[in-house]
Design an enzyme around this catalytic site. Structure first.
Site, PDB file in Angstrom:
ATOM      1  N   GLY A   1      39.659 -35.349 -54.728  1.00  0.00           N
ATOM      2  CA  GLY A   1      40.910 -36.027 -54.368  1.00  0.00           C
ATOM      3  C   GLY A   1      41.052 -36.202 -52.864  1.00  0.00           C
ATOM      4  O   GLY A   1      41.369 -37.301 -52.384  1.00  0.00           O
TER       5      GLY A   1
ATOM      6  N   HIS B   1      22.492 -38.305 -42.174  1.00  0.00           N
ATOM      7  CA  HIS B   1      22.413 -39.710 -42.588  1.00  0.00           C
ATOM      8  C   HIS B   1      23.734 -40.453 -42.468  1.00  0.00           C
ATOM      9  O   HIS B   1      23.739 -41.643 -42.169  1.00  0.00           O
ATOM     10  CB  HIS B   1      21.949 -39.806 -44.051  1.00  0.00           C
ATOM     11  CG  HIS B   1      20.516 -39.423 -44.245  1.00  0.00           C
ATOM     12  ND1 HIS B   1      19.844 -39.612 -45.437  1.00  0.00           N
ATOM     13  CD2 HIS B   1      19.611 -38.841 -43.407  1.00  0.00           C
ATOM     14  CE1 HIS B   1      18.608 -39.181 -45.326  1.00  0.00           C
ATOM     15  NE2 HIS B   1      18.436 -38.700 -44.111  1.00  0.00           N
ATOM     16  N   ASN B   2      24.842 -39.775 -42.760  1.00  0.00           N
ATOM     17  CA  ASN B   2      26.135 -40.461 -42.866  1.00  0.00           C
ATOM     18  C   ASN B   2      27.057 -40.195 -41.681  1.00  0.00           C
ATOM     19  O   ASN B   2      28.132 -40.789 -41.606  1.00  0.00           O
ATOM     20  CB  ASN B   2      26.855 -40.053 -44.158  1.00  0.00           C
ATOM     21  CG  ASN B   2      25.969 -40.130 -45.375  1.00  0.00           C
ATOM     22  OD1 ASN B   2      25.663 -39.117 -45.998  1.00  0.00           O
ATOM     23  ND2 ASN B   2      25.510 -41.322 -45.713  1.00  0.00           N
TER      24      ASN B   2
ATOM     25  N   ARG C   1      18.075 -46.841 -38.828  1.00  0.00           N
ATOM     26  CA  ARG C   1      18.591 -47.331 -40.107  1.00  0.00           C
ATOM     27  C   ARG C   1      19.899 -46.640 -40.483  1.00  0.00           C
ATOM     28  O   ARG C   1      20.800 -47.266 -41.058  1.00  0.00           O
ATOM     29  CB  ARG C   1      17.545 -47.207 -41.213  1.00  0.00           C
ATOM     30  CG  ARG C   1      17.226 -45.804 -41.670  1.00  0.00           C
ATOM     31  CD  ARG C   1      16.119 -45.848 -42.731  1.00  0.00           C
ATOM     32  NE  ARG C   1      15.918 -44.557 -43.386  1.00  0.00           N
ATOM     33  CZ  ARG C   1      15.241 -43.542 -42.865  1.00  0.00           C
ATOM     34  NH1 ARG C   1      14.716 -43.642 -41.645  1.00  0.00           N
ATOM     35  NH2 ARG C   1      15.082 -42.410 -43.529  1.00  0.00           N
ATOM     36  N   HIS C   2      20.026 -45.382 -40.131  1.00  0.00           N
ATOM     37  CA  HIS C   2      21.271 -44.666 -40.449  1.00  0.00           C
ATOM     38  C   HIS C   2      22.417 -45.160 -39.573  1.00  0.00           C
ATOM     39  O   HIS C   2      23.539 -45.344 -40.048  1.00  0.00           O
ATOM     40  CB  HIS C   2      21.068 -43.157 -40.303  1.00  0.00           C
ATOM     41  CG  HIS C   2      20.017 -42.616 -41.212  1.00  0.00           C
ATOM     42  ND1 HIS C   2      20.037 -42.835 -42.576  1.00  0.00           N
ATOM     43  CD2 HIS C   2      18.902 -41.888 -40.958  1.00  0.00           C
ATOM     44  CE1 HIS C   2      18.989 -42.251 -43.122  1.00  0.00           C
ATOM     45  NE2 HIS C   2      18.281 -41.678 -42.166  1.00  0.00           N
TER      46      HIS C   2
ATOM     47  N   ARG D   1      37.968 -24.910 -56.803  1.00  0.00           N
ATOM     48  CA  ARG D   1      37.689 -24.516 -58.188  1.00  0.00           C
ATOM     49  C   ARG D   1      36.227 -24.761 -58.571  1.00  0.00           C
ATOM     50  O   ARG D   1      35.843 -24.572 -59.730  1.00  0.00           O
ATOM     51  CB  ARG D   1      38.626 -25.272 -59.137  1.00  0.00           C
ATOM     52  CG  ARG D   1      40.087 -24.946 -58.841  1.00  0.00           C
ATOM     53  CD  ARG D   1      41.072 -25.841 -59.555  1.00  0.00           C
ATOM     54  NE  ARG D   1      42.398 -25.669 -58.982  1.00  0.00           N
ATOM     55  CZ  ARG D   1      43.370 -26.575 -59.028  1.00  0.00           C
ATOM     56  NH1 ARG D   1      43.166 -27.734 -59.635  1.00  0.00           N
ATOM     57  NH2 ARG D   1      44.539 -26.337 -58.460  1.00  0.00           N
TER      58      ARG D   1
ATOM     59  N   ASP E   1      45.499 -28.904 -50.087  1.00  0.00           N
ATOM     60  CA  ASP E   1      46.695 -28.813 -50.919  1.00  0.00           C
ATOM     61  C   ASP E   1      46.821 -27.344 -51.357  1.00  0.00           C
ATOM     62  O   ASP E   1      46.188 -26.435 -50.795  1.00  0.00           O
ATOM     63  CB  ASP E   1      46.656 -29.827 -52.075  1.00  0.00           C
ATOM     64  CG  ASP E   1      45.601 -29.513 -53.127  1.00  0.00           C
ATOM     65  OD1 ASP E   1      44.865 -28.509 -52.984  1.00  0.00           O
ATOM     66  OD2 ASP E   1      45.503 -30.282 -54.112  1.00  0.00           O
TER      67      ASP E   1
ATOM     68  N   CYS F   1      40.643 -29.357 -51.822  1.00  0.00           N
ATOM     69  CA  CYS F   1      41.562 -29.444 -52.951  1.00  0.00           C
ATOM     70  C   CYS F   1      40.853 -28.734 -54.109  1.00  0.00           C
ATOM     71  O   CYS F   1      39.891 -27.997 -53.885  1.00  0.00           O
ATOM     72  CB  CYS F   1      41.947 -30.894 -53.274  1.00  0.00           C
ATOM     73  SG  CYS F   1      40.596 -31.958 -53.829  1.00  0.00           S
TER      74      CYS F   1
ATOM     75  N   THR G   1      38.893 -29.813 -56.469  1.00  0.00           N
ATOM     76  CA  THR G   1      37.511 -30.252 -56.659  1.00  0.00           C
ATOM     77  C   THR G   1      36.837 -30.722 -55.379  1.00  0.00           C
ATOM     78  O   THR G   1      35.608 -30.858 -55.350  1.00  0.00           O
ATOM     79  CB  THR G   1      37.466 -31.440 -57.634  1.00  0.00           C
ATOM     80  OG1 THR G   1      38.298 -32.482 -57.086  1.00  0.00           O
ATOM     81  CG2 THR G   1      37.972 -31.046 -59.012  1.00  0.00           C
TER      82      THR G   1
END
Ligand code: RB5
Length: 147
Positions: free
Chosen positions: A75, A103-104, A138-139, A114, A8, A70, A72
């Site tokens: 969002g 892992h993800n 496991r992942h 910011r 953004d 964005c 932070t």
């Protein structure tokens, strides 16, 4: 790698350097193909619109990964994770960037203009791009449970 980049207006927040164009230039300098999903200036816009463009780029196969920004990083992360097949990780430390891949198997990294310096954003992106999914049983099982 083909990388969709979106933000953004926080990606064009003063003081310069504006983070989004600087990040796109950095990715190009590393040999990546950048798909610019906007926004392209400091006018106020809505972060879900640009998270959606990056996610659609990945889900269509145009892009392999996505970078979102964005104020932070929160969002765009919330918005991106509404898309099935998107695993978006809001990262603020090198360990978060590394583990979101190991892992993800995160396919989108979300960063806060910011919250982080530009150098830190670039450091996290580089770690994130250079770290493979562990492929551990496991992942893999946990990622597959999310569809
Ligand atoms: C825009 O001012 C700001 O709310 C947005 O960039 C983001 O931080 C929201 O999570």
């Amino acid at each position: 790698m083909r990388i969709a980049v979106g933000s953004d207006h926080a990606g064009y927040e003063d003081p310069p350097p504006w983070y989004k164009p600087a990040i796109m230039e950095h990715l190009k300098s590393r040999g990546h193909e950048v798909i610019d999903c906007g926004t392209n200036g400091p006018e106020s816009v809505d972060y879900p619109d640009f998270a959606g463009k990056v996610c659609q780029s990945i889900l269509s196969g145009e892009a392999e990964r996505g970078v979102l920004m964005c104020g932070t990083g929160i969002g765009v992360g919330i918005a991106a994770n509404r898309y099935k097949g998107i695993r978006a990780a809001t990262c603020a430390t090198p360990d978060m960037a590394r583990l979101s891949r190991e892992h993800n198997n995160a396919n989108v990294i979300c960063l806060g203009r910011r919250i982080l310096s530009l150098d830190k954003c670039i450091q996290l992106i580089d770690i994130w791009l250079d770290t493979p999914f562990s492929g551990g049983e496991r992942h893999t099982r946990r990622v597959e449970k999310m569809g």
